[in-house]
Design an enzyme around this catalytic site. Structure first.
Site, mmCIF file in Angstrom:
data_model
loop_
_atom_site.group_PDB
_atom_site.id
_atom_site.type_symbol
_atom_site.label_atom_id
_atom_site.label_comp_id
_atom_site.label_asym_id
_atom_site.label_seq_id
_atom_site.Cartn_x
_atom_site.Cartn_y
_atom_site.Cartn_z
ATOM 1 N N TYR B 101 -6.416 0.823 5.023
ATOM 2 C CA TYR B 101 -7.525 -0.347 4.881
ATOM 3 C C TYR B 101 -8.864 -0.399 4.608
ATOM 4 O O TYR B 101 -9.392 -0.401 6.054
ATOM 5 C CB TYR B 101 -6.915 -2.114 4.991
ATOM 6 C CG TYR B 101 -7.389 -2.801 4.377
ATOM 7 C CD1 TYR B 101 -7.326 -3.902 4.088
ATOM 8 C CD2 TYR B 101 -8.668 -3.548 5.721
ATOM 9 C CE1 TYR B 101 -8.192 -4.850 3.610
ATOM 10 C CE2 TYR B 101 -9.533 -4.575 5.413
ATOM 11 C CZ TYR B 101 -8.901 -5.251 4.331
ATOM 12 O OH TYR B 101 -9.954 -6.225 3.961
ATOM 13 N N GLU B 189 -12.953 -4.825 -0.893
ATOM 14 C CA GLU B 189 -12.045 -4.436 -0.782
ATOM 15 C C GLU B 189 -11.592 -2.954 -0.927
ATOM 16 O O GLU B 189 -11.179 -3.046 -2.605
ATOM 17 C CB GLU B 189 -10.974 -5.627 -0.495
ATOM 18 C CG GLU B 189 -10.387 -5.706 0.467
ATOM 19 C CD GLU B 189 -9.077 -7.302 1.110
ATOM 20 O OE1 GLU B 189 -8.976 -7.913 1.216
ATOM 21 O OE2 GLU B 189 -8.208 -6.863 -0.600
#
Lengths: 291, 382, 291, 382
Positions: B101, B189
C-alpha cells in the site's frame, strides 16, 4: 485585556474589492484602528479615510501595521498572506474562502519561520468587543465580558454569541478559526492565549465533524488550561463521507464523528452542550449565574 | 472531487506510474472487444466511487472475451453501496506475488502532506491502521520541498529488501508525490501496489480525490467529473452558490452558514425530527438564490415541511426578508408548510416585512425546529 | 586540536562505487574512523571492514556518524547531502563535482535549518594530519603542525601543502572548500574555526579568480582574526569571461580578477604571495623561521 | 553555455514572456524574405555571444525588404569582439516608449538567486551598477519557494507606477523566474525590457546562460549549442575529460587540476613567458587522455614549448609517468620540446620511469616554468 487584538491594534486591509471595502468600512465603524489598505493599482488613494498602497511592503513602511486582514480572492490569497507576513505583520486574519489546501500547507511553514500568527483562512475573523473587530463578524451581537469563544464556524458562532449576549454573558474575544483542513491557529493556540488573559474567565469551544482538532483541544485543556471550558459539537446528524459546506467537515474516520468528539471531550472533563441553549446554561453554571 | 479508478489510472500513467494497460467500457459488447484487444485473461472492474467492490461482486476475472462479456453484463447496473455501476474497467489480469500500500494525504494536525506505506496492501488500510498500526510507515512531506529521493528510499527499503524492487517502489512514490502535487489532490492512493511474479512493481488500483478549492487551477479536470444523480443535484446547487447534501428525512432545511446548518439539523434530530437535507445558502440573500434553494427542497418529494433558519450577521435580516418575500412570490409550484426563523442584525425590521407578507417569523431556533417537526408530522398540508 | 575533524570523528561514506570505495580505503588506511558506508542495495554487506547500509538513516541509527563524505554521482549528490544532514550528520563533505548550482542553492537553506556544516561540493575534502582525512587528499604530503590551510582548489592545495611540509611547516587542518559558485562553508567559516583552534598559529588562504570570496575573507580577517594570515591568488594570467576549469573561476566583474583580489587583500593587511615559494617565505617570517 | 539572442527569445516565448515575433536567418536573401513576412520596418541583429553589438554596427534598422537584404549583407561575416557573425535575427521594429532592465542570477555570497531590475535599461547594467547603484532594485529569491507574486509586484511597482504596466512587468518577472528555474540557468536577462508606445511591455533582447552542471537534466538543450571555432576545440577537449582554454602565448601547458593549472600559467607569466593555453587534464592519468591533451597542444601552431606540470596526489606519479610514456610513444606527429615536472606521491618511481624513456623530469614547478620559457625562446628545436 483580550487576546490578539484590542483598540490599539494597527490593522491593514488587503484586497479592497467589493467585499473588502464593505467590511473595511464596517470595521472602521466598529472602532478598529485601520491604518492602511493594500490593493495593487489603488496605491495613493484614500478609502474610508485610510491610505491605500500598491503593496503590503509599502503599507508597512509607511504605516507600520501589526495585523492584516485578507479579503483577496482565493487564487491570490495565499500570496497576499505571505506578503503581509513578510512585511512584518504579527497577525494575519484570512477571511478568504477557497484557498487550495496544498498552498496553505506550504505557507504555514513560512509563517512559522517568520513568527506570524494566522487566523483562518475561510474564517469570519475575530473580535474583542468594544475594542476592535477584524474580519466580517456582525459587531452588534457582541458585548464585552468574560467569555472567550473559539469556533470553526461563522454563523454558528454568531448564534452562540447572540444567545450568550442575550443571557448577559459578554465576550473577551471571539474567534472563528476557519473551517478548512489546514488553518493557522487552532483551538490549542487560542486556548493558551485565553489562559493567560486576565479578562477571560471561561472559554467556549464550538466544534464540528471532521478532523480531530476538538480532541487535540480537549487533551490540551486537560493538560494545560485551568479556566473552565465548555464545548459544543455540531454535525451529529451528518451522514459519513459527505462534505457539509466546510471543507474541513468531512467525516474521514471514526475519530472525526460528532459522537466521538463529544465522548472524547466529556472524557477529558469538558462539559458538552447538546444545543445552543445548553451552552448558555453550562456557562451560567460555571460563572456562578452572574450576568 | 473523487475520480473513478480508470480516471485515476490515466492520471497516474501521465505521471509515469506503471499501471495496467486497461480499457474503460460502458457495455458488455465493448467489454468483449476490450478483452480481445488486451489479450485474456482480463479483470472486469466496476467503476464506482466506493470501496469494497470485490466483496460486492463488482470485480470479476474473465478467461475469454465471452467470459468478459458475461462478467460485464452481470456487473453493469449493479448497485454497490448505493452507486449504480455504469462503467467498467477491463484490465489485463496479472500474476501477483505481493500486495503493498502507498498513499499520500494531508495530515490536518501537522498541516503537511504525509505519505503512508505498508507491506500489508490489498486490504482496507484503515483496518490495518486500527489493528496493526506498526505495519504502516509514515513519511512527512515538506510541501515546499516535495518528497525527496532519500525519503522515498527510506520507506521503499522497508517494504522491499531487494534493491531493484526498492528503487522501483521509490520511483513510484516520487511520481505519486508529483501527481499529488501536480493535480492538487487531497488524497492519492495505490492499493494494492503489486509486486508481480516477474518482479516488476505496478499500481493495480488507483484512487484520487481532488481538492475542490484548487479546481480553478485545473479547469480541464472539471471535465473528468462523473456525478451520480444525487451528486448532480449537489453540483447544480453549487453552481448557484448553494451547498446542498440530500438526506433521507422529511424536514427541508435552508440555513445561512455551514455550521449553523449542521446545528439546525442536529436540533431537529435532537427534538425527534429528521432533516431532509443539508442546505447552506451562504452569506448573500439574493432572491435568486433563495428561489433556487426552495426549488431544490421542493424537488425532494420526501420534504413535508421546510425550516428556514437565518441568523442575520453581516447580511441584515431585513434584506433576507425582502429576498424571501420576492422568492416566495416568484415560486409557482406548491410549497410545503414553512417555518421561518429570523434573528440577528435588524431582526425587528425583517420580521415586520415577513409579517406584512402574511408570514409569522420566529426568533428562536429551537422553537422553529419544534414547529417544523410538528408541521411535518401533520403530513404537510399548508 | 585541529578544526572540524580529529581522530575520533565518526565518519560515514555515501556512494561506494569505484571512486567512493577506493577513497574509503585510503581514508581508512590514513586512520580515519569510518563507521559506516551507505549505498542503496549494498545494505548488509561489509566493505573495507565497515558495515554498509541502504540508507543514511539506517546507517545513522546503527552507527551514529558525526560526519559524512559524499562520493555519489552529481545527479544524486544533492539528495545524498540532504539524506546525511537529515540523518543527523553535523558535517558533510561533498567531493562530487558537477552538482547543478540551483540545487546547491536550494539545499544550503535546509542545511542551515538543520545546523549541518557543508564542505564543498566539488572539493577534495579536508585533513587534520596524523588524525583523520575526509575526502580525496593525498595523505602522504601532509604533516602535523601549526598552519591552517583553506583553498578553493585541489592540486594547488597539495602543491602549497607539499612545499610547506618540505620547508617544515606542518598543518593543523587543510581544507579544499570547493570551486563551485555555491559552496557550503567559505573562508570566513573556516577562519573563524581556525581562530579558536589552539593548534593553529597561522592560516594560509589560497584563492583564485571569480566571485569575491577572498575579499569577504579579507574583510573578515581584518575585523575578527587575530592570528596571522597569508594569501595567495591564482589566475592573474587568465583572460576575462573564460571558465578555468572551476565553475567558480569565471571573471564576471572587475572585483573578481586576481589583481583586484591581491590589491584588496594587501589593503586589509594580508600579505599576498606571488608564487608558491613565496607562501613558504611569508609563513616562515610569521612563524619566526621555526621549522 | 551561453545562448544566442534568438535561442533565448525562443525559450522566453515558451515560458510566456512576450518577445517580438522574429525570424533567424543565415543569408541576406533569407533576411529579405523574413522582412517581407514580418512586415517592415524590421531590425536586423547580429547573433553573437557578445555585448555591444549596436556600437559595433551589428544591429540595423531596415525600412524595406531590400534594405533588410543590404543590412544583412553588411552584418554577416562581421567580426564583433572576435565573434564572426554567421546568424541574424530579423525582428519587427517597434516604437519604444521606455527601456528597463530585469535579470536573475546567482548571488554567490548569499548563495541565492537574486532578481535585479532597473528603470535604466537598454544600457550596460554593470555601468549602471557602478555609477548609480541606487537605480538598481534587488529581490532575493528563495529557490525552494521561487519568486512570489508579491515580491515581483514590489519591484514592478517601483518601475511602473501604472497598474496595468506594473502587473504586466510583474508577470514577466514571474515567468523569467520560471525560465531561470526551468532551464537551470545561471543568468537570464532582459535588456531592454521595453515599454512600447501602445503601453505593452515586451522583451526586446534576451540573454540566457545555462548552468553546464545541469545540462544532464536538459539533454535537448545540448542541441542548442552553437560553438565558435575556438569553443569547438574546448568542447572536443571536454568530451575527452579535458578542460581547455586557448590563449595567445607560446608555452603549451598540461596540468592536473584547475587551480594548479592557473598557478602554472601565472608562474610562466611571472617569469616573463606567455602561456598558450589553460589545460587541466584532471585526476586520472590514462594514456588516451594525455594523447588527446598533447594533440590539442600540438594543433596550436603558436606553441613553441610544452610544460607538463603534474602533482601526484591520489593519482600516483608512477602511474602518470607510465601514461606519459605510453602517450609519447603513441603520438606520431612532431612535438615541441617538453619540460616535465613531476612531484608528489611516488615521485621517485615516476621520475625513474621517465628517465628510462630518456626524459629528465624536474621536481620543482618554478624551475620547470623557467626551462619551458628558455626552450620557447630558442624557437622550438627539441
Amino acid at each position: 485585556m483580550s487576546i490578539l487584538i484590542d483598540e490599539n491594534t494597527r490593522v491593514m486591509v488587503q484586497g479592497l474589492g467589493r467585499d473588502g471595502s464593505f467590511h473595511a468600512k464596517q470595521m472602521k465603524e466598529y472602532g478598529t484602528n485601520i491604518v492602511a489598505g493594500v490593493h495593487p493599482g489603488k496605491g495613493g488613494s484614500i478609502i474610508h479615510g485610510f491610505p491605500v498602497f500598491n503593496t503590503a511592503k509599502d503599507a508597512a513602511r509607511e504605516t507600520d501595521p501589526e495585523c492584516s486582514v485578507i479579503f483577496v480572492p482565493a487564487p491570490f490569497a495565499a500570496d497576499a498572506i505571505l506578503a503581509a507576513a513578510n512585511a512584518g505583520a504579527a497577525l494575519v486574519v484570512a477571511v478568504t474562502e477557497g484557498i487550495p489546501v496544498l498552498e496553505m500547507s506550504k505557507i504555514v511553514i513560512e509563517l512559522n519561520e517568520l513568527g506570524t500568527r494566522l487566523a483562518g483562512p475561510n474564517c469570519p475573523g475575530l473580535i474583542s468587543p468594544a475594542k476592535s473587530k477584524i474580519g466580517i463578524m456582525p459587531g452588534g451581537i457582541f458585548r464585552k465580558g468574560p467569555v472567550g469563544v473559539v469556533s470553526r464556524s461563522g454563523t454558528l458562532t454568531y448564534e452562540v454569541v447572540n444567545q450568550l449576549t442575550l443571557a448577559g454573558y459578554g465576550q473577551s474575544t471571539a474567534i472563528g478559526m476557519g473551517g478548512d483542513p489546514v488553518v493557522g491557529m487552532k483551538y490549542d493556540d487560542y486556548l493558551e492565549l485565553f489562559e493567560d488573559d486576565k479578562e477571560t474567565e471561561l472559554v467556549v469551544i464550538v466544534g464540528e465533524i471532521g478532523g480531530t482538532d476538538e480532541q487535540d483541544a480537549a487533551t490540551f485543556v486537560k493538560e494545560r488550561i485551568s479556566k473552565p471550558v465548555v464545548g459544543y459539537i455540531v454535525g451529529r446528524s451528518a451522514p459519513p463521507g459527505k462534505r457539509m459546506g466546510h471543507a474541513g467537515a468531512i467525516i474521514s474516520g471514526a475519530d472525526s464523528t460528532a459522537e466521538a468528539k463529544v465522548v472524547f471531550l466529556r472524557d477529558k472533563g469538558i462539559p458538552v452542550a447538546d444545543t445552543v441553549e445548553q451552552i448558555v446554561d453550562l456557562v451560567g453554571e460555571r460563572l456562578g449565574g452572574r450576568n | 472531487m473523487k475520480l473513478e479508478e480508470f480516471q485515476a489510472k490515466k492520471l497516474f500513467g501521465e505521471y509515469g506510474i506503471p499501471v495496467p494497460d486497461g480499457i474503460m467500457v460502458t457495455t458488455a459488447e465493448e467489454a468483449r472487444s476490450a478483452a480481445e484487444k488486451i489479450e485474456c485473461p482480463v479483470v472486469v472492474k466496476a467503476q464506482v466511487q466506493a470501496g469494497g467492490r470485490g466483496k460486492a461482486g463488482g470485480v470479476k476475472l474473465a478467461g475469454t472475451p465471452a467470459e468478459a462479456y458475461m462478467a460485464a453484463e452481470s456487473i453493469l447496473g449493479m448497485d454497490i453501496k448505493s452507486f449504480r455501476v455504469e462503467r467498467l474497467l477491463v484490465d489485463p489480469a496479472v500474476s501477483i506475488a505481493g500486495e503493498y500500500y502507498v498513499g499520500i494525504t494531508i495530515d490536518r494536525r501537522k498541516k503537511l502532506p504525509v505519505m503512508m506505506a505498508s507491506a500489508s496492501g490489498g486490504v482496507d488500510i484503515e483496518k490495518v491502521a486500527a489493528e496493526t498500526p506498526d505495519q504502516i510507515f509514515f513519511q512527512d512531506i515538506n510541501p515546499e520541498r516535495g518528497l525527496r529521493s532519500f525519503e522515498a528510499r527510506q520507506i521503499a527499503f522497508l517494504l522491499f529488501p531487494d534493491k531493484k524492487k526498492a528503487l522501483a517502489a521509490a520511483s513510484i512514490m516520487m511520481k505519486l508525490w508529483d501527481c499529488f502535487h501536480g493535480v492538487d489532490a487531497s488524497l492519492v492512493e495505490i492499493n494494492p501496489l503489486a509486486e508481480l511474479e516477474d518482479g516488476s512493481i505496478i499500481a493495480l488500483d488507483a484512487k484520487i480525490v481532488l481538492d475542490d478549492n484548487a479546481m480553478f487551477k485545473h479547469p480541464f479536470m472539471e471535465e473528468m467529473r462523473l456525478p451520480t444523480p444525487s451528486e448532480k443535484k449537489e453540483l447544480d446547487a453549487k453552481s448557484h452558490g448553494l451547498s446542498y447534501v440530500q438526506l433521507e428525512g422529511d424536514i427541508g432545511c435552508m440555513v445561512n452558514g455551514a455550521g449553523l446548518a449542521m446545528a439546525t439539523m442536529d436540533i431537529i434530530k435532537h427534538l425527534g425530527g429528521t432533516p431532509a437535507n443539508f442546505l447552506d445558502i451562504g452569506g448573500s440573500s439574493s432572491p435568486e438564490k433563495v428561489i433556487h434553494a426552495m426549488e431544490l427542497l421542493v424537488s425532494d418529494s420526501n420534504v413535508k415541511a421546510v425550516f428556514i433558519n437565518v441568523f442575520g450577521g453581516i447580511t441584515r435580516c431585513d434584506d433576507v426578508a425582502t429576498g424571501l418575500v420576492a422568492a416566495l412570490q416568484e415560486i409557482r409550484t406548491d410549497i410545503p408548510p414553512l417555518v421561518i426563523r429570523l434573528t440577528g442584525t435588524n431582526e425587528e425590521e425583517g420580521i415586520r416585512i415577513l409579517s406584512d407578507f402574511g408570514i409569522t417569523a420566529l426568533k428562536d431556533m429551537t422553537e422553529g425546529a419544534r414547529e417544523a417537526i410538528r408541521l411535518a408530522g401533520e403530513g404537510g398540508c399548508s
